[in-house]
Scaffold this motif. Structure first.
Motif, short mmCIF file in Angstrom:
data_model
loop_
_atom_site.label_atom_id
_atom_site.label_comp_id
_atom_site.label_asym_id
_atom_site.label_seq_id
_atom_site.Cartn_x
_atom_site.Cartn_y
_atom_site.Cartn_z
N CYS A 14 0.83 -1.20 0.00
CA CYS A 14 0.00 0.00 0.00
C CYS A 14 0.87 1.25 0.00
O CYS A 14 1.84 1.33 0.74
N LYS A 44 -0.71 4.29 0.36
CA LYS A 44 -1.62 5.35 0.80
C LYS A 44 -1.16 6.02 2.10
O LYS A 44 -1.47 7.16 2.35
N PHE A 45 -0.50 5.30 2.94
CA PHE A 45 0.02 5.85 4.20
C PHE A 45 -1.03 6.58 5.03
O PHE A 45 -0.83 7.74 5.42
N CYS A 46 -2.14 5.94 5.30
CA CYS A 46 -3.07 6.47 6.29
C CYS A 46 -2.28 6.55 7.60
O CYS A 46 -1.51 5.63 7.91
N PHE A 85 -2.79 6.09 10.61
CA PHE A 85 -2.98 5.13 11.72
C PHE A 85 -2.41 3.76 11.40
O PHE A 85 -2.34 2.90 12.26
N CYS A 86 -1.99 3.53 10.14
CA CYS A 86 -1.88 2.16 9.63
C CYS A 86 -0.45 1.65 9.43
O CYS A 86 0.40 2.36 8.89
N VAL A 90 0.24 -1.08 7.58
CA VAL A 90 0.34 -1.92 6.38
C VAL A 90 1.41 -1.45 5.36
O VAL A 90 2.16 -2.27 4.84
N PRO A 91 1.52 -0.13 5.09
CA PRO A 91 2.56 0.28 4.14
C PRO A 91 3.97 -0.11 4.60
O PRO A 91 4.87 -0.27 3.78
N ASN A 103 -5.02 -2.91 -1.22
CA ASN A 103 -5.64 -1.79 -1.92
C ASN A 103 -6.04 -2.31 -3.26
O ASN A 103 -5.52 -1.89 -4.29
N HIS A 119 -10.09 1.18 -1.64
CA HIS A 119 -9.98 2.53 -1.11
C HIS A 119 -10.89 3.43 -1.95
O HIS A 119 -10.90 3.31 -3.17
N ARG A 161 -6.60 10.38 4.58
CA ARG A 161 -7.43 9.57 3.67
C ARG A 161 -7.58 10.26 2.31
O ARG A 161 -7.98 9.63 1.34
FE1 SF4 Z 1 -3.25 1.47 3.08
FE2 SF4 Z 1 -5.65 0.70 3.90
FE3 SF4 Z 1 -3.70 1.00 5.65
FE4 SF4 Z 1 -4.75 3.13 4.51
S1 SF4 Z 1 -5.83 1.68 5.87
S2 SF4 Z 1 -2.55 2.73 4.77
S3 SF4 Z 1 -5.21 2.40 2.47
S4 SF4 Z 1 -3.77 -0.49 4.00
#
Ligand code: SF4
Ligand code: SAH
Ligand code: F3S
Length: 458
Positions: free
Chosen positions: A176, A178-180, A182-183, A185-186, A221, A259, A298
């Protein structure tokens, strides 16, 4: 002589691997691919941890609770290992998945009984890692993003797929960008990588050939997937879905998770024009407050999201929506939370997941000002969940008396039953004599459970 005898015994007794999966569907998919890779290397998969010579925990780092669960489980498995060792046996313990990627060597420090730590990008190296472990070494492999990681894994075998039933996951995109705020995952899954059309089609064809009727395309994503079509043109997920719908035997397609920023017109057109694409969309919004959406990075407003939903519903009237929500993000006021409640009312979800914000090491959110009191988070979570449950109940109840196309998946929990799936992912329970597993039939809904539907043939 004795040496040879031992070798023969070991050869006769293949090593058994037990994989425990935490987190999202992508981990479910990865666990299967890892198991397949090990089976191709001579292992046998077991469902019983006590029988295993190798235990892999395929982990999730998304919230603190998810990550901590892994360490308590490692404590239990360490005890098993000690018992095993005192009886002269062995147990190899591995940690894979997002905790492996995020914590690497730290895992060996906190849980010294662990023998190997392998991040999501390097599963194809598992057989080699295990060879090293067998020479007494501890191995940590958390190298990032190898473009063709899936192609380095053994191809899906018909026999492996057939055992798993008539629905399957297929990862088309990973990572990902997107670098939200809070997240994790990236950081745990790295930057976005799309698999090629040819690879995806080939895997989907193998699944269909093994009897799979429904495929769910996976990606962190998934609607950011892009690739080159056979004519050299740029494809998005919409075009890919049209291509996959041509595969004989594949009757149903789904995808997750999307997304809002990547819901393009071609994908919306696929919802309008493709019968095989199920009328169900998981489209997380996280919050209904523009201020919080901005702080979350977002990159859309609540109004953008509502406009998008309207467009999708216009294209596909009967689409059911699902979402994710976070309450108590840093700085969230009562008014911000009220905006979240309002967007839930405005959209009306068929199902949804909601979470208390959990600060994650290394993410921008963790160091923001205005962390919300745990008590307030609890109250807000309860409130939003009560509303979401009400909506889900209303959606489920609205099914009574309707005729739904249902894919029969497996034997039910009670004797005499089979269970299938409605277009909206609801479990549908029918009499086992009604039809065969893998069939798609019309059934009439007679009554409902909390989320499940009871049906009779029409
Ligand atoms: Fe990526 Fe989804 Fe995490 Fe946002 S919430 S950083 S879109 S994986
Ligand atoms: N890739 C998907 C889902 C990512 S994780 C997407 O972009 O939508 C699944 C859900 O977990 C998120 O949608 C979010 O609601 C929740 N989540 C992620 N990080 C979180 C955190 N730090 N605290 C609480 N919930 C979180
Ligand atoms: Fe968890 Fe990693 Fe999935 S953090 S939600 S297992 S991508």
């Amino acid at each position: 002589m004795e040496h040879i005898a031992t070798a023969t015994t070991e050869k006769d007794m293949p090593k058994k691997v037990f994989v425990k999966t935490y987190g999202c569907q992508m981990n479910v998919y990865d666990s299967q691919r890892m198991t397949d890779a090990l089976v191709a290397d001579g292992y046998v998969a077991t469902e019983t941890i006590e029988d295993a010579d190798l235990v892999l925990l395929n982990t999730c780092h998304i919230r603190e609770k998810a990550a901590e669960k892994v360490y308590s489980e490692l404590g239990r498995i360490r005890d098993m290992k000690l018992e095993r060792q005192s009886a002269g046996g062995e147990l190899v313990i591995g940690v894979t998945g997002c905790v492996a990627q995020a914590e690497g060597n730290e895992i060996l420090r906190r849980a010294p009984a662990v023998d190997l730590v392998v991040g999501p990008q390097t599963y194809h190296r598992l057989p080699d890692v295990l060879k090293k472990v067998r020479t007494g070494k501890k191995v940590v492999e958390t190298e990032y993003a190898i473009e063709d990681k899936f192609e380095r894994l053994p191809r899906l075998r018909r026999t492996d797929v057939a055992k798993r039933g008539v629905t399957a996951f297929l990862t088309v995109q990973e990572g990902c960008d997107k670098f939200c705020t809070f997240c994790v995952v990236p950081y745990t899954r790295g930057s976005e990588v799309s698999r090629s059309v040819a690879q995806i089609v080939a895997e989907a064809e193998r699944l269909a050939d093994a009897g799979v009727r429904e495929v769910t395309l996976l990606g962190q994503n998934v609607n950011a997937w892009h690739g080159e079509g056979p004519d050299g043109s740029e494809w998005g997920l919409g075009q890919l879905l049209f291509r996959l719908a041509e595969i004989p035997g594949l009757a149903r397609l789904r995808y997750t998770t999307s997304h809002p920023r990547d819901m393009d017109d071609a994908l919306i057109a696929a919802h309008r024009d493709l019968d095989a694409l199920m009328p169900y969309l998981h489209l997380p919004v996280q919050s209904g407050s523009d201020r919080i959406l901005k702080a979350m990075n977002r990159r859309h407003t609540a109004a953008d999201y509502l406009r998008l939903i309207e467009k999708i519903r216009h294209a596909r009237e009967d689409i059911a929506l699902s979402g994710d929500f976070i309450v108590g993000f840093p700085g969230e006021t009562k008014a911000d939370f009220e905006a979240t409640m309002q967007i839930v009312r405005d959209v009306s979800y068929a199902s949804a997941f909601s979470f208390k914000y959990s600060p994650r090491p290394g993410t921008p959110g963790a160091t923001m000002d205005g962390h919300v009191d745990e008590q307030v988070k609890n109250e807000r979570l309860q409130q939003v969940q009560a509303l979401l449950n009400e909506q889900q109940q209303a959606f489920t109840t609205s099914m009574i008396g309707r005729t739904l196309s249902t894919l029969i998946e497996k034997p039910g929990r009670q004797p005499g039953q089979k269970v299938g799936r409605s277009p909206w992912l609801q479990p549908v329970i029918v009499d086992e004599k009604v039809t065969e597993i893998g069939d798609i039939i019309d059934v009439r809904i007679t009554k409902t459970g909390f989320n499940s539907l009871f049906a009779e043939p029409v």
